[in-house]
Write an enzyme that holds these catalytic residues in place. Sequence first.
Site, PDB file in Angstrom:
ATOM      1  N   GLY A  11       0.674  -1.190   0.034  1.00 41.40           N
ATOM      2  CA  GLY A  11       0.055  -0.057  -0.009  1.00 41.40           C
ATOM      3  C   GLY A  11       0.832   1.318   0.106  1.00 41.40           C
ATOM      4  O   GLY A  11       0.326   2.358   0.343  1.00 41.40           O
ATOM      5  N   ASN A  13       1.608   2.870  -2.808  1.00 36.39           N
ATOM      6  CA  ASN A  13       1.062   3.758  -3.610  1.00 36.39           C
ATOM      7  C   ASN A  13      -0.388   4.408  -2.980  1.00 36.39           C
ATOM      8  O   ASN A  13      -0.733   5.660  -3.034  1.00 36.39           O
ATOM      9  CB  ASN A  13       0.810   3.270  -4.935  1.00 36.39           C
ATOM     10  CG  ASN A  13       1.864   3.287  -5.765  1.00 36.39           C
ATOM     11  OD1 ASN A  13       2.105   4.111  -6.494  1.00 36.39           O
ATOM     12  ND2 ASN A  13       2.807   2.287  -5.868  1.00 36.39           N
ATOM     13  N   ARG A  64     -14.503 -16.481 -11.048  1.00 35.45           N
ATOM     14  CA  ARG A  64     -13.883 -15.075 -11.312  1.00 35.45           C
ATOM     15  C   ARG A  64     -15.042 -14.163 -11.562  1.00 35.45           C
ATOM     16  O   ARG A  64     -15.409 -13.051 -11.043  1.00 35.45           O
ATOM     17  CB  ARG A  64     -13.040 -14.989 -12.643  1.00 35.45           C
ATOM     18  CG  ARG A  64     -12.026 -14.053 -12.505  1.00 35.45           C
ATOM     19  CD  ARG A  64     -10.921 -14.130 -13.439  1.00 35.45           C
ATOM     20  NE  ARG A  64      -9.846 -15.278 -13.278  1.00 35.45           N
ATOM     21  CZ  ARG A  64      -8.822 -14.580 -12.897  1.00 35.45           C
ATOM     22  NH1 ARG A  64      -8.675 -13.376 -12.196  1.00 35.45           N
ATOM     23  NH2 ARG A  64      -7.871 -15.610 -12.743  1.00 35.45           N
ATOM     24  N   MET A  89      -3.929  -7.304  -7.442  1.00 30.47           N
ATOM     25  CA  MET A  89      -3.211  -8.385  -8.097  1.00 30.47           C
ATOM     26  C   MET A  89      -4.248  -9.462  -8.738  1.00 30.47           C
ATOM     27  O   MET A  89      -4.110 -10.495  -8.667  1.00 30.47           O
ATOM     28  CB  MET A  89      -2.197  -9.042  -7.389  1.00 30.47           C
ATOM     29  CG  MET A  89      -1.042  -8.020  -6.813  1.00 30.47           C
ATOM     30  SD  MET A  89      -0.253  -7.327  -8.174  1.00 30.47           S
ATOM     31  CE  MET A  89       0.850  -8.645  -8.991  1.00 30.47           C
ATOM     32  N   ASN A 106      -4.490   2.089 -13.296  1.00 30.09           N
ATOM     33  CA  ASN A 106      -4.012   1.242 -12.782  1.00 30.09           C
ATOM     34  C   ASN A 106      -2.534   1.947 -12.672  1.00 30.09           C
ATOM     35  O   ASN A 106      -2.213   2.596 -13.948  1.00 30.09           O
ATOM     36  CB  ASN A 106      -3.972  -0.182 -13.478  1.00 30.09           C
ATOM     37  CG  ASN A 106      -2.880  -0.867 -13.046  1.00 30.09           C
ATOM     38  OD1 ASN A 106      -3.192  -1.111 -11.634  1.00 30.09           O
ATOM     39  ND2 ASN A 106      -2.251  -1.570 -13.695  1.00 30.09           N
ATOM     40  N   HIS A 108       1.332   0.477 -13.326  1.00 28.36           N
ATOM     41  CA  HIS A 108       2.155  -0.546 -13.650  1.00 28.36           C
ATOM     42  C   HIS A 108       3.457  -0.502 -13.723  1.00 28.36           C
ATOM     43  O   HIS A 108       4.005   0.413 -14.123  1.00 28.36           O
ATOM     44  CB  HIS A 108       1.601  -1.098 -15.110  1.00 28.36           C
ATOM     45  CG  HIS A 108       2.428  -2.420 -15.406  1.00 28.36           C
ATOM     46  ND1 HIS A 108       1.717  -3.675 -15.224  1.00 28.36           N
ATOM     47  CD2 HIS A 108       3.467  -2.564 -16.501  1.00 28.36           C
ATOM     48  CE1 HIS A 108       2.634  -4.569 -15.412  1.00 28.36           C
ATOM     49  NE2 HIS A 108       3.520  -3.821 -16.725  1.00 28.36           N
ATOM     50  N   SER A 135       4.117   3.325 -15.307  1.00 18.58           N
ATOM     51  CA  SER A 135       3.135   3.707 -16.230  1.00 18.58           C
ATOM     52  C   SER A 135       1.826   3.668 -15.683  1.00 18.58           C
ATOM     53  O   SER A 135       1.286   2.701 -14.891  1.00 18.58           O
ATOM     54  CB  SER A 135       2.921   2.836 -17.565  1.00 18.58           C
ATOM     55  OG  SER A 135       4.189   2.450 -18.258  1.00 18.58           O
ATOM     56  N   THR A 140      -8.534  -1.274 -19.202  1.00 12.12           N
ATOM     57  CA  THR A 140      -9.487  -2.097 -20.236  1.00 12.12           C
ATOM     58  C   THR A 140      -9.526  -3.407 -20.057  1.00 12.12           C
ATOM     59  O   THR A 140      -8.904  -4.146 -19.033  1.00 12.12           O
ATOM     60  CB  THR A 140      -8.736  -1.580 -21.600  1.00 12.12           C
ATOM     61  OG1 THR A 140      -7.797  -1.951 -21.877  1.00 12.12           O
ATOM     62  CG2 THR A 140      -8.901  -0.172 -22.052  1.00 12.12           C
ATOM     63  N   ASP A 144      -3.259  -4.886 -18.636  1.00  8.65           N
ATOM     64  CA  ASP A 144      -2.118  -3.784 -18.919  1.00  8.65           C
ATOM     65  C   ASP A 144      -2.065  -3.355 -20.424  1.00  8.65           C
ATOM     66  O   ASP A 144      -0.934  -2.792 -20.771  1.00  8.65           O
ATOM     67  CB  ASP A 144      -0.587  -4.311 -18.307  1.00  8.65           C
ATOM     68  CG  ASP A 144      -0.834  -4.823 -17.001  1.00  8.65           C
ATOM     69  OD1 ASP A 144      -0.285  -6.074 -16.960  1.00  8.65           O
ATOM     70  OD2 ASP A 144      -1.539  -4.569 -16.237  1.00  8.65           O
TER      71      ASP A 144
END
Length: 220
Positions: A11, A13, A64, A89, A106, A108, A135, A140, A144
């Site tokens: 955490g 970020n 999922r 993740m 996001n 990355h 980045s 979407t 990534d």
Amino acid sequence: MNLVVLISGTGSNLQAVIDACKSGKIHGRVAAVVSNRADAYGLKRAQAADIHTAVISHQDHPDRAQYDAALIAEIDRHQPDLLIMAGFMRILTPAFVNHYAGRMLNIHPSLLPKYQGLHTHQRALDAGDSEHGASVHFVTEELDGGPVILQAKVPVFADDTVEELAQRVHVQEHQIYPLVINWFCQQRLVMKEGKAWLDGECLPVSGYASDDDGVEQPAE
Ligand SMILES: Nc1nc2c(c(=O)[nH]1)N[C@@H](CN(C=O)c1ccc(C(=O)N[C@@H](CCC(=O)O)C(=O)O)cc1)CN2
Ligand SMILES: NCC(=O)N[C@@H]1O[C@H](COP(=O)([O-])[O-])[C@@H](O)[C@H]1O
């Protein structure tokens, strides 16, 4: 603006976003932090900042699609204007991504499109790259592969360990993510026709930085 942050781990970020909201660098508030892992240290960071936390464990929802539906139900309780992934993740289903289309970011740990997926620092070291970085992109369905908004570059040294390189990248992440989030909160940043646009200009902005200089930023 209401921000909801998705995490899975440390955490750092998330902490950068919390601090930026508190200092006014982000014109928004973190309404909730949601993790797929109960042991994520980021949950403690949120609780220390009196931010609502929730755990939606992927172990309780092996399917999922069912997992993503449970995640949406929790997230939408907080009426997010922007969904921020910060070390989250789990690969998300098309239904989830479409539900938050255009309002999901996001960060990355690579200079996309290089090294999509996992273990990016090790891959950069194994390849003998002289530069690496981070980045920020819209999310979407393509893992990534969403439109890149801003990147930061760091040097790679021959004797770097994964941990040393990751830490160098973290320093830049903690600068560029709050910057991009605030662009969205200021309604300067949008995703349109599959591309990112800032102040009406198509992105990415090649904002590059190294250890000894700041992130190049477009004129305010
Ligand atoms: N549909 C999308 N989902 C996600 C995106 C995205 O762009 N589109 N970004 C990722 C974040 N990410 C890298 O930045 C990433 C996260 C997780 C994985 C992955 O392989 N996850 C595995 C489980 C791995 C684990 O539990 O350690 C999985 O979900 O099976 C790859 C890339 C977030 N989601
Ligand atoms: N594929 C997603 C991914 O690897 N994201 C990366 O996870 C780290 C989370 O650190 P944090 O928990 O300290 O913010 C960050 O470096 C982020 O770029």
